[in-house]
Design an enzyme around this catalytic site. Structure first.
Site, PDB file in Angstrom:
ATOM      1  N   ASP A  74       0.868  -1.178   0.000  1.00 31.87           N
ATOM      2  CA  ASP A  74       0.000   0.000   0.000  1.00 31.87           C
ATOM      3  C   ASP A  74       0.901   1.223   0.000  1.00 31.87           C
ATOM      4  O   ASP A  74       1.957   1.220   0.657  1.00 31.87           O
ATOM      5  CB  ASP A  74      -0.917   0.016   1.239  1.00 31.87           C
ATOM      6  CG  ASP A  74      -2.104   0.961   1.052  1.00 31.87           C
ATOM      7  OD1 ASP A  74      -3.221   0.471   0.810  1.00 31.87           O
ATOM      8  OD2 ASP A  74      -1.896   2.199   1.132  1.00 31.87           O
ATOM      9  N   ASP A  86      -7.149  -2.736  -5.907  1.00 32.25           N
ATOM     10  CA  ASP A  86      -8.455  -2.361  -5.336  1.00 32.25           C
ATOM     11  C   ASP A  86      -8.327  -0.871  -5.009  1.00 32.25           C
ATOM     12  O   ASP A  86      -7.990  -0.485  -3.901  1.00 32.25           O
ATOM     13  CB  ASP A  86      -8.680  -3.217  -4.076  1.00 32.25           C
ATOM     14  CG  ASP A  86     -10.014  -2.963  -3.412  1.00 32.25           C
ATOM     15  OD1 ASP A  86     -10.925  -2.460  -4.077  1.00 32.25           O
ATOM     16  OD2 ASP A  86     -10.136  -3.280  -2.212  1.00 32.25           O
ATOM     17  N   CYS A 138     -14.900  -0.052  -5.058  1.00 36.19           N
ATOM     18  CA  CYS A 138     -16.198  -0.221  -4.385  1.00 36.19           C
ATOM     19  C   CYS A 138     -17.067   0.970  -4.796  1.00 36.19           C
ATOM     20  O   CYS A 138     -17.575   1.707  -3.969  1.00 36.19           O
ATOM     21  CB  CYS A 138     -16.057  -0.336  -2.867  1.00 36.19           C
ATOM     22  SG  CYS A 138     -15.276   1.068  -2.083  1.00 36.19           S
TER      23      CYS A 138
END
Ligand SMILES: C[S@@+](CC[C@H](N)C(=O)[O-])C[C@H]1O[C@@H](n2cnc3c(N)ncnc32)[C@H](O)[C@@H]1O
Length: 389
Positions: free
Chosen positions: A249, A289, A342
């Site tokens: 990340d 993601d 999302c």
């Protein structure tokens, strides 16, 4: 606390949030100052506050204004509770309704007001969801279900249902993923349950699980979760036998709980710093993601839809393209690259994939899939790309 005292508390907290205070800070600040409040009171106040934030615009119309008091009048009207019963000037209850409050309020106007979205976002939202837009917006006004991921490396979905039932948590299988359960009763007991503490289950929305399940995972693969964050997807990937999972990340601190979560699940996830990633070679599958508007999970985090601005949205679109360009480079020649968000907004989904493909003729689209809240979980998108051979 009486129901009316809970309403007054929600009014105070909503006014604090309306003045710019963060939602969680306002709620935890109240809980700390209010030792008299039991767990049911805290849950009820929290539900009121989140119900209002989800429906802030339409409740302001129904309640005749956007103060905490007007919004709670609107919530009473929407849920069929007589405002007079709550605004009754009893001890700790809100003051009685004024004549203007009694006469105020109107039905929300069709479009962004009824859908509880900012005006600027409505065209993008309605174009993205087409004839499902109004229905999806209606579902987004309601609470999100609680979903669990069964750690199928350690138990089966049926065994997990039995174990949870024995601890007072009733679940049913969720159709979106073979690992997914929906909690029907006892959601507040999950964190304290043995099944959770021993790593047999994790809290994870069914759509997140469906994304992982859609990926072509095979034993022996090296898989990179490029935007791992708290590690929800990395852990779901690591539950697949023989898959070697690496997590990265840009903000490594976000992954700080990942080792503990992996140890609870008895899963292996190798955390890589940005420097280590550059030395780690290529991967058979890379998942990005990406950071996004979160529009698919606005039921859970409703403040996000009011905080998003056109400028921030444009910034996100740029970041998403950069993430795809950077992350895809870690894919080996015959490997696959998955882009997920999302979000239910096409600009962040197919829009980003097409922008990447337009600039990178060496890549092609395998498949893409979008889930909306109408599927019974968060809105999510995934696209699988591979190199043109
Ligand atoms: C949607 S969240 C990831 C959620 C996570 N995959 C999960 O399932 O729990 C997006 C993450 O991308 C990270 N991120 C943002 N920009 C990035 C970049 N340029 N490179 C890598 N990660 C990035 C953020 O720090 C954030 O943790």
């Amino acid at each position: 606390m009486t129901p009316a005292a809970r309403v007054q508390t929600a009014i105070t907290i909503l006014d604090e949030i309306g003045a710019g205070g963060p939602v969680e800070k306002a709620l935890t600040g109240w809980a700390r100052r209010s030792r008299y409040a039991g767990s049911k009171d805290r849950a009820a106040v929290r539900d009121h506050v989140f119900d209002v934030i989800r429906q802030r615009r339409s409740l302001a119309a129904l309640g005749g204004g956007d103060s905490g008091r007007h919004l709670m009048i609107g919530l009473c009207r929407r849920t069929g509770v007589s405002p007079e019963d709550m605004f009754n000037a009893a001890p700790h209850a809100p003051a009685e309704l004024s004549d203007a409050e009694r006469a105020g309020g109107r039905a929300p106007l069709d479009g962004p007001e009824a859908a509880d979205l900012p005006d600027w976002l409505w065209p993008e939202f309605s174009a993205s969801l087409g004839d499902k837009a109004a229905k999806a917006a209606q579902v987004m006004q309601t609470r999100a279900p609680v979903h669990l991921r069964v750690n199928v490396a350690r138990t089966s979905r049926e065994r997990a249902i039995e174990k949870l039932a024995a601890e007072g948590i009733d679940c049913s299988p969720h159709p979106m993923a073979s690992t997914a359960l929906e909690v029907v009763e006892g959601a507040r007991r999950v964190h304290q349950s043995e099944a959770y503490k021993s790593g047999l289950i994790e809290l994870q929305d069914a759509a997140s699980q469906a994304v992982v399940e859609s990926l072509p995972l095979e034993p022996g693969m090296r898989v990179l979760d490029y935007c791992a964050g708290g590690g929800g997807k990395a852990l779901a990937l690591a539950a697949h036998a023989g898959v070697d999972v690496f997590a990265h990340d840009i903000a490594p601190k976000r992954m700080r709980d990942l080792p503990e979560r992996a140890s609870r699940a008895k899963a292996k996830v190798t955390v890589l710093s940005p420097g280590e990633l550059d030395q780690a070679g290529k991967f058979d599958l890379v998942l990005a993601d990406a950071p996004c508007s979160g529009s698919g999970s606005w039921r859970r985090a409703p403040a996000g839809k009011w905080q998003l601005t056109p400028a921030r949205f444009e910034e996100l679109l740029e970041t998403q393209l950069q993430v795809i360009e950077k992350a895809s480079q870690f894919t080996c020649a015959d490997g696959a690259f998955a882009y997920a968000t999302c979000s239910s907004l096409s600009a962040e989904n197919s829009g980003r994939v097409n922008a990447f493909l337009d600039k990178n003729s060496g890549w092609e689209l395998g498949f893409s899939q979008a889930w909306t809240v109408l599927d019974g979980a968060d809105g999510f998108f995934v696209a699988l790309l591979s190199r043109v051979l």
